[in-house]
Design an enzyme around this catalytic site. Structure first.
Site, PDB file in Angstrom:
ATOM      1  CG  HIS A 107      -1.977  -1.218   1.732  1.00  0.00           C
ATOM      2  ND1 HIS A 107      -2.841  -1.634   0.484  1.00  0.00           N
ATOM      3  CD2 HIS A 107      -1.965  -2.213   2.772  1.00  0.00           C
ATOM      4  CE1 HIS A 107      -3.210  -2.811   0.603  1.00  0.00           C
ATOM      5  NE2 HIS A 107      -2.747  -3.364   1.367  1.00  0.00           N
ATOM      6  CE  LYS A 164      26.750  -3.913  -1.806  1.00  0.00           C
ATOM      7  NZ  LYS A 164      26.762  -2.603  -1.932  1.00  0.00           N
ATOM      8  CD  GLU A 178      31.926   2.839   3.655  1.00  0.00           C
ATOM      9  OE1 GLU A 178      31.841   1.442   2.721  1.00  0.00           O
ATOM     10  OE2 GLU A 178      30.808   3.067   3.598  1.00  0.00           O
TER      11      GLU A 178
HETATM   12  N1  PXG Z   1      31.160   0.269   0.820  1.00  0.00           N
HETATM   13  C1  PXG Z   1      29.898   0.710   0.184  1.00  0.00           C
HETATM   14  C2  PXG Z   1      29.205   1.591   0.469  1.00  0.00           C
HETATM   15  C3  PXG Z   1      29.280  -0.007  -0.961  1.00  0.00           C
HETATM   16  O1  PXG Z   1      28.490  -0.048  -1.372  1.00  0.00           O
HETATM   17  C4  PXG Z   1      31.264  -1.294  -0.781  1.00  0.00           C
HETATM   18  C5  PXG Z   1      32.178  -0.613   0.956  1.00  0.00           C
HETATM   19  C6  PXG Z   1      32.764  -2.344  -1.081  1.00  0.00           C
HETATM   20  O2  PXG Z   1      32.305  -3.715  -0.704  1.00  0.00           O
HETATM   21  P1  PXG Z   1      32.328  -4.424  -1.728  1.00  0.00           P
HETATM   22  O3  PXG Z   1      31.606  -5.679  -1.245  1.00  0.00           O
HETATM   23  O4  PXG Z   1      32.279  -4.594  -2.786  1.00  0.00           O
HETATM   24  O5  PXG Z   1      33.540  -4.994  -1.837  1.00  0.00           O
HETATM   25  C7  PXG Z   1      30.244  -1.434  -1.218  1.00  0.00           C
HETATM   26  C8  PXG Z   1      30.044  -2.279  -2.518  1.00  0.00           C
HETATM   27  C9  PXG Z   1      29.560   1.322  -7.060  1.00  0.00           C
HETATM   28  C10 PXG Z   1      28.868   0.583  -6.582  1.00  0.00           C
HETATM   29  O6  PXG Z   1      29.510   1.561  -8.260  1.00  0.00           O
HETATM   30  C11 PXG Z   1      29.309  -0.190  -5.368  1.00  0.00           C
HETATM   31  C12 PXG Z   1      28.083  -0.916  -4.575  1.00  0.00           C
HETATM   32  C13 PXG Z   1      27.067  -0.922  -4.466  1.00  0.00           C
HETATM   33  C14 PXG Z   1      26.292  -0.357  -5.828  1.00  0.00           C
HETATM   34  C15 PXG Z   1      27.490   0.138  -6.677  1.00  0.00           C
HETATM   35  O7  PXG Z   1      30.820   1.459  -7.023  1.00  0.00           O
HETATM   36  N2  PXG Z   1      28.850  -1.495  -3.141  1.00  0.00           N
END
Ligand code: PXG
Length: 288
Positions: free
Chosen positions: A97, A149, A182
């Site tokens: 909704h 996430k 980060e």
């Molecule tokens: N920090 C954040 C906020 C993320 O979204 C990472 C760190 C690295 O995590 P991994 O598990 O991938 O080593 C991510 C990764 C992009 C993008 O466009 C990146 C993420 C998601 C969507 C897009 O660079 N995630």
């Protein structure tokens, strides 16, 4: 291109979900970005575990088991005849909704897109990224655990826009204590006097899968690695700096806030991390 949508494979043009889905209305859902290297899905089980934890944190019941999700991810890659690529696995709350209450939403939608990846140009791995601290902060963990996430990336998107507008490709995000959290989609590492440091998860970092792989590599190489609260000063004065993420892999960072990192070019230890990382990706995955 065939998209996996709720148990079926549909053409890209027909891959549609309801405008009443709370994933669209509120960003209520979770996702993973996963890499396929040489027909192997890298760290698939780790991604599925993180997805399950993110969903659990949001009281979102995954409509498929981890085994079924794993099979669906592999099948989507096979369907699209991919050898190398990027997989986006999304689970939304489902249609409901026009109110925030997720009760009555559902079933949750499962979307799997397997496509080619738009990489940073290879040249950047040789020359290194230049990054800048932006005003948009990483979301407070009391507001939303940064480990989740979720489909809510607005503050990271704002940070990316801020960096881009002033001519930088990536933004450095701080938490509300002013510590390094980060970058917008990548974790941050620094090397100082032969030791490797990265912010702890409670500083607002995602438990990145690539971050974990880099910590394992440090262990293998005998490089001491610890999670430690870092400030901008630590990055400005680091010997080396690099970012990690599924899309970016391990990418050197050579300038932070107009200060050159080390010699202003990718450091020798960073290059070792990149080499070892690249040697692992296709041998450690789940064969499709
Ligand atoms: N920090 C954040 C906020 C993320 O979204 C990472 C760190 C690295 O995590 P991994 O598990 O991938 O080593 C991510 C990764 C992009 C993008 O466009 C990146 C993420 C998601 C969507 C897009 O660079 N995630």
């Amino acid at each position: 291109m065939k998209i996996f949508l709720n148990g079926e494979f549909v053409d890209k043009e027909n891959a549609k979900i309801s405008v009443f889905d709370h994933g669209l209305l509120y960003g209520d859902g979770v996702f993973e970005g996963i890499r396929l290297y040489d027909r192997c899905v890298f760290k698939l089980n780790d991604h599925l575990e993180r997805l399950a934890y993110s969903a659990k944190a949001l009281l979102l019941e995954l409509p498929m088991s981890s085994e079924a999700l794993s099979d669906a991810v592999c099948e989507t890659c096979r369907m699209n005849e991919l050898t190398n690529g990027y997989i986006r696995l999304v689970v939304t709350r489902g249609a409901g909704h026009l109110g925030l209450n997720p009760e009555g939403c559902g079933p949750a939608s499962v979307i799997i897109i397997a496509d080619k990846i738009q990489l940073y140009p290879e040249e950047l791995y040789e020359t290194g990224l230049k990054i800048i601290t932006v005003a948009s902060r990483r979301i407070n963990s009391a507001a939303l655990p940064p480990a989740v996430k979720s489909l809510n990336y607005l503050n990271n998107i704002l940070a990316k826009i801020e960096a881009k507008r002033v001519g930088f490709q990536e933004a450095l995000m701080l938490n509300d204590k002013g510590e390094i959290a980060e970058c917008t989609g990548d974790n941050v590492f620094v090397l100082q006097k032969g030791r490797l440091f990265t912010p702890p998860l409670d500083a607002g970092s995602l438990r990145g899968i690539t971050r974990g792989v880099v910590m394992d590599i440090a262990n293998e190489l005998g490089i001491p690695c610890s999670e430690q609260a870092l400030t901008r000063y630590d990055l400005w004065t680091a010997d080396e700096c690099f970012l990690t993420g599924t899309a970016a892999e391990v990418i050197p960072c050579v300038e932070v806030d107009h200060r050159m990192v080390g010699e202003g070019k990718p450091g020798s230890l960073t290059k070792r991390f990149i080499d070892v990382f690249r040697s692992k990706v296709s041998v450690e995955g789940v064969k499709i």
